[in-house]
Motif scaffolding. Structure first.
Motif, short mmCIF file in Angstrom:
data_model
loop_
_atom_site.label_atom_id
_atom_site.label_comp_id
_atom_site.label_asym_id
_atom_site.label_seq_id
_atom_site.Cartn_x
_atom_site.Cartn_y
_atom_site.Cartn_z
N GLN A 8 0.83 -1.20 0.00
CA GLN A 8 0.00 0.00 0.00
C GLN A 8 0.87 1.25 0.00
O GLN A 8 1.91 1.30 0.67
N ALA A 9 0.45 2.26 -0.75
CA ALA A 9 1.14 3.54 -0.74
C ALA A 9 1.26 4.02 0.70
O ALA A 9 0.34 3.87 1.49
N GLY A 10 2.41 4.56 1.02
CA GLY A 10 2.67 5.00 2.38
C GLY A 10 3.36 3.94 3.22
O GLY A 10 3.91 4.24 4.27
N GLY A 11 3.33 2.70 2.75
CA GLY A 11 3.99 1.60 3.45
C GLY A 11 5.44 1.48 3.00
O GLY A 11 5.91 2.24 2.15
N ASP A 12 6.13 0.51 3.54
CA ASP A 12 7.52 0.28 3.17
C ASP A 12 7.60 -0.50 1.86
O ASP A 12 7.06 -1.60 1.77
N PRO A 13 8.29 0.06 0.85
CA PRO A 13 8.50 -0.70 -0.38
C PRO A 13 9.36 -1.93 -0.12
O PRO A 13 10.13 -1.96 0.85
N PRO A 14 9.26 -2.94 -0.97
CA PRO A 14 10.08 -4.14 -0.81
C PRO A 14 11.57 -3.77 -0.83
O PRO A 14 11.98 -2.82 -1.50
N PRO A 15 12.39 -4.50 -0.10
CA PRO A 15 13.82 -4.19 -0.04
C PRO A 15 14.55 -4.37 -1.37
O PRO A 15 15.66 -3.85 -1.52
N THR A 16 13.95 -5.05 -2.32
CA THR A 16 14.61 -5.27 -3.62
C THR A 16 14.54 -4.05 -4.53
O THR A 16 15.21 -4.03 -5.56
N ASP A 23 13.13 6.99 -3.86
CA ASP A 23 12.99 8.45 -3.81
C ASP A 23 11.80 8.91 -4.67
O ASP A 23 11.01 9.76 -4.25
N GLU A 24 11.68 8.36 -5.87
CA GLU A 24 10.58 8.75 -6.76
C GLU A 24 9.24 8.25 -6.24
O GLU A 24 8.23 8.95 -6.34
N ILE A 25 9.21 7.06 -5.68
CA ILE A 25 7.97 6.54 -5.09
C ILE A 25 7.52 7.45 -3.96
O ILE A 25 6.33 7.79 -3.86
N ALA A 26 8.46 7.90 -3.14
CA ALA A 26 8.12 8.81 -2.03
C ALA A 26 7.56 10.13 -2.56
O ALA A 26 6.60 10.67 -2.00
N ARG A 27 8.10 10.64 -3.66
CA ARG A 27 7.59 11.88 -4.26
C ARG A 27 6.16 11.70 -4.78
O ARG A 27 5.32 12.56 -4.61
N VAL A 28 5.92 10.57 -5.44
CA VAL A 28 4.57 10.29 -5.94
C VAL A 28 3.60 10.20 -4.78
O VAL A 28 2.52 10.81 -4.80
N GLU A 29 3.97 9.47 -3.74
CA GLU A 29 3.08 9.29 -2.60
C GLU A 29 2.79 10.61 -1.88
O GLU A 29 1.69 10.83 -1.39
N ALA A 30 3.78 11.49 -1.84
CA ALA A 30 3.58 12.79 -1.18
C ALA A 30 2.54 13.63 -1.91
O ALA A 30 1.89 14.48 -1.29
N ALA A 31 2.35 13.39 -3.20
CA ALA A 31 1.39 14.16 -3.99
C ALA A 31 0.01 13.53 -4.03
O ALA A 31 -0.92 14.12 -4.58
N LEU A 32 -0.15 12.36 -3.46
CA LEU A 32 -1.46 11.68 -3.49
C LEU A 32 -2.46 12.38 -2.60
O LEU A 32 -2.11 12.83 -1.50
N PRO A 33 -3.72 12.48 -3.04
CA PRO A 33 -4.75 13.04 -2.17
C PRO A 33 -4.97 12.12 -0.97
O PRO A 33 -4.87 10.90 -1.08
N ARG A 34 -5.23 12.69 0.16
CA ARG A 34 -5.42 11.91 1.40
C ARG A 34 -6.90 11.71 1.69
O ARG A 34 -7.37 11.88 2.80
N VAL A 35 -7.64 11.32 0.67
CA VAL A 35 -9.07 11.06 0.80
C VAL A 35 -9.30 9.58 0.52
O VAL A 35 -8.91 9.09 -0.53
N GLY A 36 -9.90 8.89 1.45
CA GLY A 36 -10.17 7.47 1.26
C GLY A 36 -8.92 6.63 1.42
O GLY A 36 -7.86 7.12 1.80
N PRO A 37 -9.04 5.34 1.10
CA PRO A 37 -7.87 4.45 1.26
C PRO A 37 -6.80 4.77 0.22
O PRO A 37 -7.11 5.16 -0.91
N LEU A 38 -5.57 4.61 0.61
CA LEU A 38 -4.47 4.84 -0.32
C LEU A 38 -4.38 3.69 -1.31
O LEU A 38 -4.68 2.54 -0.98
N PRO A 39 -3.97 3.98 -2.56
CA PRO A 39 -3.87 2.93 -3.57
C PRO A 39 -2.72 1.98 -3.28
O PRO A 39 -1.87 2.23 -2.42
#
Length: 77
Positions: A8-16, A23-39
């Protein structure tokens, strides 16, 4: 193509996942709307390169030079 895992977005990505992608995943997640469950993210591997795709169609990939790229899915293409 090799299936990896889902998380789930906001969780820890796999170690692989390479640091440059994290870094890019964190940037995408920071821009996600905080309405409802995260994708959810889906990690797959194509030609030994990781692809992290968000349920919305946003993809984070690593190119041949090792740089992370963020792209979006456009259903009109």
């Amino acid at each position: 193509m090799q299936l990896g895992t889902r998380w789930q977005a906001g969780g820890d990505p796999p170690p692989t996942i390479p640091a440059v992608m994290r870094d890019e995943i964190a940037r995408v997640e920071a821009a996600l709307p905080r309405v409802g469950p995260l994708p959810m993210w889906t990690l797959t591997w194509l030609e030994s390169r990781p692809i992290a795709e968000l349920d919305s169609g946003i993809e984070v990939t690593v190119d041949a030079d090792g740089a992370a790229t963020v792209s979006t899915f456009d259903p009109m293409d």
